[in-house]
Write a protein that holds these residues in place. Structure first.
Motif, PDB file in Angstrom:
ATOM      1  N   UNK A 118       0.636  -1.302  -0.403  1.00 27.20           N
ATOM      2  CA  UNK A 118       0.043   0.037   0.345  1.00 27.20           C
ATOM      3  C   UNK A 118       0.790   1.278  -0.073  1.00 27.20           C
ATOM      4  N   UNK A 119       0.462   2.591  -0.842  1.00 28.46           N
ATOM      5  CA  UNK A 119       0.916   3.616  -0.377  1.00 28.46           C
ATOM      6  C   UNK A 119      -0.156   4.548  -0.637  1.00 28.46           C
ATOM      7  N   UNK A 120       0.744   5.478   0.197  1.00 28.04           N
ATOM      8  CA  UNK A 120      -0.040   6.431   0.703  1.00 28.04           C
ATOM      9  C   UNK A 120       1.087   7.664   0.074  1.00 28.04           C
ATOM     10  N   UNK A 121       0.059   9.635   0.486  1.00 27.35           N
ATOM     11  CA  UNK A 121       0.633   9.990  -0.210  1.00 27.35           C
ATOM     12  C   UNK A 121       0.096  11.791   0.687  1.00 27.35           C
ATOM     13  N   UNK A 122       0.928  12.002   1.042  1.00 27.49           N
ATOM     14  CA  UNK A 122       0.543  13.808   1.347  1.00 27.49           C
ATOM     15  C   UNK A 122       1.075  14.490   0.850  1.00 27.49           C
ATOM     16  N   UNK A 123       0.537  15.964   0.547  1.00 29.42           N
ATOM     17  CA  UNK A 123       1.208  17.039  -0.200  1.00 29.42           C
ATOM     18  C   UNK A 123       1.094  18.002   0.751  1.00 29.42           C
ATOM     19  N   UNK A 124       1.681  19.123   0.468  1.00 31.98           N
ATOM     20  CA  UNK A 124       2.087  20.086   1.013  1.00 31.98           C
ATOM     21  C   UNK A 124       1.116  21.066   0.299  1.00 31.98           C
ATOM     22  N   UNK A 125       0.160  21.664   1.041  1.00 31.53           N
ATOM     23  CA  UNK A 125      -0.711  22.986   1.101  1.00 31.53           C
ATOM     24  C   UNK A 125      -0.629  23.719   2.185  1.00 31.53           C
ATOM     25  N   UNK A 132       6.332  24.071   7.843  1.00 39.21           N
ATOM     26  CA  UNK A 132       7.069  23.925   7.229  1.00 39.21           C
ATOM     27  C   UNK A 132       7.196  24.739   5.099  1.00 39.21           C
ATOM     28  N   UNK A 133       7.939  25.921   5.123  1.00 38.50           N
ATOM     29  CA  UNK A 133       7.051  26.646   4.394  1.00 38.50           C
ATOM     30  C   UNK A 133       7.566  26.234   2.535  1.00 38.50           C
ATOM     31  N   UNK A 134       7.455  25.003   2.514  1.00 40.76           N
ATOM     32  CA  UNK A 134       8.179  23.941   0.778  1.00 40.76           C
ATOM     33  C   UNK A 134       6.817  23.303   0.453  1.00 40.76           C
ATOM     34  N   UNK A 135       7.035  22.967  -0.625  1.00 41.78           N
ATOM     35  CA  UNK A 135       5.675  22.298  -1.179  1.00 41.78           C
ATOM     36  C   UNK A 135       6.507  20.970  -1.407  1.00 41.78           C
ATOM     37  N   UNK A 136       6.420  20.129  -0.841  1.00 37.78           N
ATOM     38  CA  UNK A 136       7.254  19.086  -0.390  1.00 37.78           C
ATOM     39  C   UNK A 136       6.180  17.535  -1.100  1.00 37.78           C
ATOM     40  N   UNK A 137       6.120  16.300  -1.154  1.00 39.41           N
ATOM     41  CA  UNK A 137       5.071  15.145  -1.239  1.00 39.41           C
ATOM     42  C   UNK A 137       5.795  14.220  -0.175  1.00 39.41           C
ATOM     43  N   UNK A 138       5.477  13.999   0.936  1.00 41.71           N
ATOM     44  CA  UNK A 138       5.679  12.525   1.456  1.00 41.71           C
ATOM     45  C   UNK A 138       5.041  11.579   0.728  1.00 41.71           C
ATOM     46  N   UNK A 139       5.889  10.242   0.006  1.00 43.19           N
ATOM     47  CA  UNK A 139       4.467   9.183  -0.064  1.00 43.19           C
ATOM     48  C   UNK A 139       5.223   8.161   1.295  1.00 43.19           C
ATOM     49  N   UNK A 140       4.012   7.092   1.827  1.00 44.98           N
ATOM     50  CA  UNK A 140       4.977   6.423   2.168  1.00 44.98           C
ATOM     51  C   UNK A 140       4.883   5.116   1.515  1.00 44.98           C
ATOM     52  N   UNK A 141       4.857   3.672   1.749  1.00 43.51           N
ATOM     53  CA  UNK A 141       4.922   2.683   0.952  1.00 43.51           C
ATOM     54  C   UNK A 141       5.447   1.590   1.965  1.00 43.51           C
ATOM     55  N   UNK A 142       3.892   0.852   2.010  1.00 46.71           N
ATOM     56  CA  UNK A 142       4.687  -0.708   2.903  1.00 46.71           C
ATOM     57  C   UNK A 142       4.134  -2.448   2.146  1.00 46.71           C
ATOM     58  N   UNK A 143       5.329  -2.437   2.545  1.00 44.84           N
ATOM     59  CA  UNK A 143       5.022  -3.754   1.504  1.00 44.84           C
ATOM     60  C   UNK A 143       5.862  -4.793   2.385  1.00 44.84           C
ATOM     61  N   UNK A 144       4.430  -6.408   2.441  1.00 47.56           N
ATOM     62  CA  UNK A 144       5.204  -7.246   3.600  1.00 47.56           C
ATOM     63  C   UNK A 144       5.919  -8.582   2.509  1.00 47.56           C
ATOM     64  N   UNK A 145       7.149  -9.341   2.205  1.00 46.80           N
ATOM     65  CA  UNK A 145       7.614  -9.904   1.683  1.00 46.80           C
ATOM     66  C   UNK A 145       7.707 -11.438   3.250  1.00 46.80           C
ATOM     67  N   UNK A 146       7.324 -12.623   3.452  1.00 46.93           N
ATOM     68  CA  UNK A 146       7.407 -12.872   3.786  1.00 46.93           C
ATOM     69  C   UNK A 146       7.175 -12.592   5.429  1.00 46.93           C
ATOM     70  N   UNK A 147       8.438 -12.784   5.925  1.00 53.63           N
ATOM     71  CA  UNK A 147       7.887 -12.481   7.420  1.00 53.63           C
ATOM     72  C   UNK A 147       8.488 -10.762   7.914  1.00 53.63           C
ATOM     73  N   UNK A 148       8.223 -10.423   6.837  1.00 58.79           N
ATOM     74  CA  UNK A 148       9.236  -8.776   6.761  1.00 58.79           C
ATOM     75  C   UNK A 148       8.030  -8.006   6.267  1.00 58.79           C
ATOM     76  N   UNK A 149       8.247  -6.558   7.468  1.00 57.30           N
ATOM     77  CA  UNK A 149       7.187  -5.593   7.006  1.00 57.30           C
ATOM     78  C   UNK A 149       8.827  -4.376   6.324  1.00 57.30           C
ATOM     79  N   UNK A 150       8.360  -3.885   5.308  1.00 52.92           N
ATOM     80  CA  UNK A 150       9.718  -2.977   3.727  1.00 52.92           C
ATOM     81  C   UNK A 150       8.808  -1.318   4.399  1.00 52.92           C
TER      82      UNK A 150
END
Length: 319
Positions: A118-125, A132-150
């Motif tokens: 799953x990926x979710x993102x936050x864009x500056x507004x 925080x005076x910048x036009x940023x984007x932060x994307x969080x991605x979570x992946x499952x592989x076997x017994x591991x969360x990336x």
């Protein structure tokens, strides 16, 4: 019910997606899974809310407000605290924010959802730019592989100026994991023997670089005790290791966090004997006692050119 829940079930490739929309909180929760783990993430703050194995054992702290209501907040664009919650930044601009920044309190937007990622993102507004005076984007991605969360943090600079920033994780885990166990039955184990001291934190969460306590002397592990956290977090800033495990000292059951992309590691629990331990990969720390209040002068600051993106990742593995 006070909270309206709309549940949609979709069968895809033999697995079950569960989407729970909680309209009263203006938040959506998503679950992804494989045949070993199931992981839940909220759009509010884009943090993890559950990590369960196939037996149903919950590894992630569930946010009891008697100790700490958080679970695994995302730290951006700072890790820790700024002195007096503000700093000069860029070309005669200022930023102002509380501990661990602004992302943890923002609503993210779903970008991608699959069986095991799953990926979710936050864009500056206009609201985020007040802090925080910048036009940023932060994307969080979570992946499952076997017994591991990336866990991937991708930061993009949409601004016309170079953007300084920090990013980090704050996942907390049940300690103990099972009934009949004690907090003190668990240890933190690093991948290598370490000789490390931790700087003492001030009451407002800043790093006192002139006051360090020797913590490890050619040792790879230490026992978990509540009193370790009575003066706030342990901040490790000189580790050779890039993995740390929280596990039962006899059974070895627990979790391992690998943090190759991060230079700092915080280990924390609440000062009122909370039954959890947080293992926190950070790209930087709170403002240090020997630093001024210019954001770009902080240790570990990352500088991102206009139009560029970079990804920092860590993993959580079930043992």
């Amino acid at each position: 019910m006070d909270v309206l829940r709309t549940i949609k079930y979709n069968i895809l490739k033999g697995y079950l997606f569960i989407f729970v929309q909680q309209k009263e909180r203006n938040m959506s929760s998503y679950q992804v899974k494989n045949d070993v783990l199931s992981v839940s993430v909220d759009t509010s703050g884009a943090g993890l809310t559950s990590i369960k194995d196939k037996t149903g054992l919950e590894y992630l702290w569930q946010g009891n407000p008697d100790y700490w209501s958080g679970q695994a907040p995302i730290l951006f664009p700072i890790c820790g605290s700024l002195r007096n919650e503000k700093a000069k930044i860029g070309d005669n601009k200022f930023c102002s924010m509380g501990r661990h920044g602004i992302a943890r309190r923002c609503e993210f937007t779903l970008r991608h959802l699959d069986i095991d990622s799953i990926s979710l993102f936050l864009r500056a507004d206009a609201e985020t730019m007040k802090s925080f005076p910048y036009d940023f984007e932060l994307e969080m991605t979570y992946r499952i592989k076997d017994k591991t969360v990336i866990v991937e943090h991708t930061v993009t600079n949409h601004d016309s100026e170079v953007m300084p920033y920090f990013v980090g994780g704050h996942p907390a885990f049940h300690c103990p994991l099972n009934d009949g166990e004690a907090f003190e039955d668990y240890i933190i184990e690093f991948e290598k023997p370490e000789t490390a001291g931790c700087p003492v934190l001030t009451e407002d969460g800043l790093v006192n670089t002139s006051n360090r306590k020797t913590f490890l002397e050619n040792e790879s592990s230490f026992g978990v005790k509540h009193e370790l956290f009575y003066d706030d977090a342990l901040i490790f800033d000189t580790l050779a290791s890039r993995s740390a495990s929280l596990m039962h000292k006899e059974t070895g059951k627990g979790i391992r966090v690998d943090f190759e992309d991060f230079d700092y590691l915080g280990i924390w629990s609440s000062a009122n004997d909370g039954p959890f331990v947080a293992i926190e990969p950070w790209s930087g720390t709170s403002t240090c006692s020997d630093e001024d209040d210019i954001f770009e002068h902080k240790r570990g600051v990352r500088m991102l050119a206009p139009g560029q993106s970079e990804t920092l990742a860590y993993t959580i593995s079930v043992l």
